[in-house]
Design a protein around this motif. Structure first.
Motif, PDB file in Angstrom:
ATOM      1  N   GLU A 126       0.456  -1.621  -0.018  1.00 39.56           N
ATOM      2  CA  GLU A 126      -0.272  -0.379   0.082  1.00 39.56           C
ATOM      3  C   GLU A 126       1.129   1.130  -0.371  1.00 39.56           C
ATOM      4  OE1 GLU A 126      -0.627  -2.753   2.517  1.00 39.56           O
ATOM      5  OE2 GLU A 126      -2.637  -3.320   1.622  1.00 39.56           O
ATOM      6  N   GLY A 127       2.383   1.782   0.083  1.00 38.26           N
ATOM      7  CA  GLY A 127       3.166   1.961  -0.229  1.00 38.26           C
ATOM      8  C   GLY A 127       3.648   2.718   1.499  1.00 38.26           C
ATOM      9  N   THR A 132      10.154  -5.175   8.691  1.00 37.68           N
ATOM     10  CA  THR A 132      10.280  -6.219   8.074  1.00 37.68           C
ATOM     11  C   THR A 132       8.501  -7.154   8.396  1.00 37.68           C
ATOM     12  OG1 THR A 132      10.956  -7.518   9.625  1.00 37.68           O
ATOM     13  CG2 THR A 132      12.386  -6.158   7.566  1.00 37.68           C
ATOM     14  N   GLN A 133       8.543  -7.157   9.896  1.00 32.32           N
ATOM     15  CA  GLN A 133       6.824  -7.765   9.560  1.00 32.32           C
ATOM     16  C   GLN A 133       6.260  -7.341   9.048  1.00 32.32           C
ATOM     17  OE1 GLN A 133       8.981  -6.382  12.607  1.00 32.32           O
ATOM     18  NE2 GLN A 133      10.105  -8.169  13.242  1.00 32.32           N
ATOM     19  N   GLY A 134       6.167  -6.072   8.797  1.00 32.38           N
ATOM     20  CA  GLY A 134       4.633  -5.558   8.169  1.00 32.38           C
ATOM     21  C   GLY A 134       3.700  -4.486   9.157  1.00 32.38           C
ATOM     22  N   TYR A 135       4.542  -4.388  10.258  1.00 29.92           N
ATOM     23  CA  TYR A 135       4.399  -3.183  10.776  1.00 29.92           C
ATOM     24  C   TYR A 135       4.370  -2.287  10.579  1.00 29.92           C
ATOM     25  CZ  TYR A 135       4.332  -7.244  14.348  1.00 29.92           C
ATOM     26  OH  TYR A 135       3.908  -9.055  14.482  1.00 29.92           O
ATOM     27  N   ILE A 136       3.487  -0.874  10.557  1.00 28.11           N
ATOM     28  CA  ILE A 136       3.611   0.084  10.521  1.00 28.11           C
ATOM     29  C   ILE A 136       4.576   1.199  11.333  1.00 28.11           C
ATOM     30  CG2 ILE A 136       2.171   2.283   9.869  1.00 28.11           C
ATOM     31  CD1 ILE A 136      -0.442   0.413   9.247  1.00 28.11           C
ATOM     32  N   VAL A 137       5.607   1.690  11.236  1.00 31.24           N
ATOM     33  CA  VAL A 137       6.214   3.055  11.067  1.00 31.24           C
ATOM     34  C   VAL A 137       5.240   3.551  11.549  1.00 31.24           C
ATOM     35  CG1 VAL A 137       8.289   4.570  11.269  1.00 31.24           C
ATOM     36  CG2 VAL A 137       7.539   1.906  10.257  1.00 31.24           C
ATOM     37  N   GLY A 146       5.417   5.454  -8.556  1.00 31.93           N
ATOM     38  CA  GLY A 146       6.057   6.576  -8.965  1.00 31.93           C
ATOM     39  C   GLY A 146       7.498   7.720  -8.127  1.00 31.93           C
ATOM     40  N   THR A 147       7.249   7.195  -7.141  1.00 33.71           N
ATOM     41  CA  THR A 147       8.029   7.327  -6.601  1.00 33.71           C
ATOM     42  C   THR A 147       9.765   6.883  -7.458  1.00 33.71           C
ATOM     43  OG1 THR A 147       7.339   8.415  -4.396  1.00 33.71           O
ATOM     44  CG2 THR A 147       9.275   8.145  -4.461  1.00 33.71           C
ATOM     45  N   THR A 148      10.191   8.214  -7.490  1.00 41.53           N
ATOM     46  CA  THR A 148      12.098   7.804  -7.819  1.00 41.53           C
ATOM     47  C   THR A 148      12.498   7.914  -7.260  1.00 41.53           C
ATOM     48  OG1 THR A 148      12.266  10.102  -8.840  1.00 41.53           O
ATOM     49  CG2 THR A 148      10.578   8.650 -10.538  1.00 41.53           C
ATOM     50  N   SER A 149      12.329   8.764  -6.575  1.00 44.70           N
ATOM     51  CA  SER A 149      14.093   8.805  -4.727  1.00 44.70           C
ATOM     52  C   SER A 149      13.450   9.110  -3.810  1.00 44.70           C
ATOM     53  CB  SER A 149      14.881   9.830  -5.470  1.00 44.70           C
ATOM     54  OG  SER A 149      14.429  10.967  -5.881  1.00 44.70           O
ATOM     55  N   GLN A 165       6.276  15.224 -11.135  1.00 41.61           N
ATOM     56  CA  GLN A 165       5.957  16.633 -10.396  1.00 41.61           C
ATOM     57  C   GLN A 165       7.843  17.195 -10.954  1.00 41.61           C
ATOM     58  OE1 GLN A 165       4.795  15.626  -6.737  1.00 41.61           O
ATOM     59  NE2 GLN A 165       2.728  14.924  -7.617  1.00 41.61           N
ATOM     60  N   THR A 166       7.765  18.374 -10.795  1.00 44.94           N
ATOM     61  CA  THR A 166       8.950  19.498 -10.607  1.00 44.94           C
ATOM     62  C   THR A 166       9.503  19.159  -9.301  1.00 44.94           C
ATOM     63  OG1 THR A 166       7.994  21.458 -10.788  1.00 44.94           O
ATOM     64  CG2 THR A 166       8.478  20.923 -12.329  1.00 44.94           C
ATOM     65  N   ASP A 167       8.825  19.481  -8.036  1.00 45.79           N
ATOM     66  CA  ASP A 167       9.189  19.230  -6.874  1.00 45.79           C
ATOM     67  C   ASP A 167       9.152  18.654  -6.141  1.00 45.79           C
ATOM     68  OD1 ASP A 167       9.850  22.553  -7.427  1.00 45.79           O
ATOM     69  OD2 ASP A 167       7.566  22.961  -6.703  1.00 45.79           O
ATOM     70  N   ALA A 168       9.877  18.144  -4.839  1.00 46.04           N
ATOM     71  CA  ALA A 168       9.656  17.392  -4.531  1.00 46.04           C
ATOM     72  C   ALA A 168       8.822  17.662  -3.857  1.00 46.04           C
ATOM     73  CB  ALA A 168      11.290  17.335  -3.577  1.00 46.04           C
ATOM     74  N   ALA A 169       8.049  16.405  -3.720  1.00 48.78           N
ATOM     75  CA  ALA A 169       6.874  15.896  -2.250  1.00 48.78           C
ATOM     76  C   ALA A 169       6.905  15.651  -1.039  1.00 48.78           C
ATOM     77  CB  ALA A 169       5.542  15.405  -2.585  1.00 48.78           C
ATOM     78  N   GLN A 170       6.675  16.687   0.169  1.00 44.81           N
ATOM     79  CA  GLN A 170       7.176  16.254   1.344  1.00 44.81           C
ATOM     80  C   GLN A 170       5.442  15.418   2.164  1.00 44.81           C
ATOM     81  OE1 GLN A 170       8.116  19.969   4.591  1.00 44.81           O
ATOM     82  NE2 GLN A 170       7.721  18.724   5.758  1.00 44.81           N
ATOM     83  N   LEU A 171       6.040  14.415   2.753  1.00 43.23           N
ATOM     84  CA  LEU A 171       5.395  13.391   3.321  1.00 43.23           C
ATOM     85  C   LEU A 171       5.085  13.097   4.828  1.00 43.23           C
ATOM     86  CD1 LEU A 171       7.286  10.553   0.515  1.00 43.23           C
ATOM     87  CD2 LEU A 171       5.307  11.534   0.058  1.00 43.23           C
ATOM     88  N   GLY A 172       5.954  13.897   5.283  1.00 40.90           N
ATOM     89  CA  GLY A 172       5.396  13.480   6.841  1.00 40.90           C
ATOM     90  C   GLY A 172       6.902  13.750   7.600  1.00 40.90           C
TER      91      GLY A 172
END
Length: 262
Positions: A126-127, A132-137, A146-149, A165-172
């Motif tokens: 789901e992104g 590694t156990q699948g527990y959410i940080v 589509g994230t490249t870096s 997208q030209t500008d980097a997106a802040q994810l949190g």
């Protein structure tokens, strides 16, 4: 007296066995990411006071020393040594290490929060950023398709370059948990710690502030186990175990001679 000495020797064997288990666990986790070594702490058991110092030895004098006979030793607790492990460069974008104090937060099954120094995270289907156990940080970070870096700064700010997208997106921002008494955390499976009354409540804040460590991207913290120190402790424990075993044999021989004589 021989039977009392036998009891003391047996408590010594039990204590050294417990110490050996701690050492064995340390050595077994020498390659475990973020592992902190444990130390066994011992305490003397109750003493039998045959004569108390200061008691009357005559009408005019008191005993300068007492006669106290120990009843052995017992394991009192284990202490987790919180020293920093070596930071190892992995080059993996989602590998994170804490350079300094604090813990990453993870939501365990059932909703309970777990705390860990092991930052070998990955991306779920789901992104989401997960263990590694699948527990959410926590707090949740969702990496768009589509994230490249991905870039994670020392203060935990997560940014991503997305195709189109030209500008980097802040994810949190990944925050760090600290505790008044980290030694009071309860060790659990899979590199997690659990909050207890002894540890105090988690204080959540930004990495690098108020004594919290900085987050290092592309690195993992290695175990702080020193193999040489553990092997030296193991040899010392083996010698102590052998001495207590010989003491038991000697006491058994004394009892056998006493029975035959009487």
């Amino acid at each position: 007296m021989p039977s009392s000495a036998l009891h003391v020797a047996r408590t010594g064997l039990e204590a050294q066995d417990a110490r050996m288990r701690v050492i064995a666990n340390n050595l077994a986790n020498v390659g475990t990411t973020g592992f902190k070594r444990d130390r066994a702490n011992f305490a003397t058991l109750a003493y039998q006071d045959a004569r108390v110092a200061g008691a009357q030895s005559s009408n005019e004098t008191t005993y300068a020393t007492g006669l106290n006979l120990g009843t052995g030793v017992g394991i009192q607790s284990t202490t987790r040594i919180e020293t920093q492990g070596t930071l190892e460069t992995t080059g993996n974008t989602l590998d994170l290490a804490l350079d300094g104090d604090g813990y990453f937060q993870v939501q365990l099954p059932g909703g309970q929060l777990g705390y860990t120094r092991a930052g070998n995270f990955t991306r779920s289907s789901e992104g989401q950023l997960v263990t590694t156990q699948g527990y959410i940080v926590q707090p949740p970070i969702t990496i768009p398709e589509g994230t490249t870096s991905i870039s994670i700064s020392d203060d935990g700010t997560v940014s991503a370059s997305v195709a189109g997208q030209t500008d980097a997106a802040q994810l949190g921002q990944i925050t760090v948990a600290s505790f008044a008494n980290p030694g009071g955390l309860q060790a659990a499976a899979d590199n997690f710690m659990l909050e207890t009354g002894a540890s105090g409540q988690a204080q959540i804040g930004i990495a690098g502030e108020n004594g919290r460590g900085h987050i290092k991207q592309g690195m993992l913290e290695g175990s702080n186990v020193n193999i040489v120190e553990e092997l030296v402790d193991m040899i010392e424990t083996q010698r102590a175990y052998e001495i207590n075993s010989k003491m038991i044999s000697a006491v058994d021989e004394m009892l056998r001679n006493a029975n035959q004589t009487l």
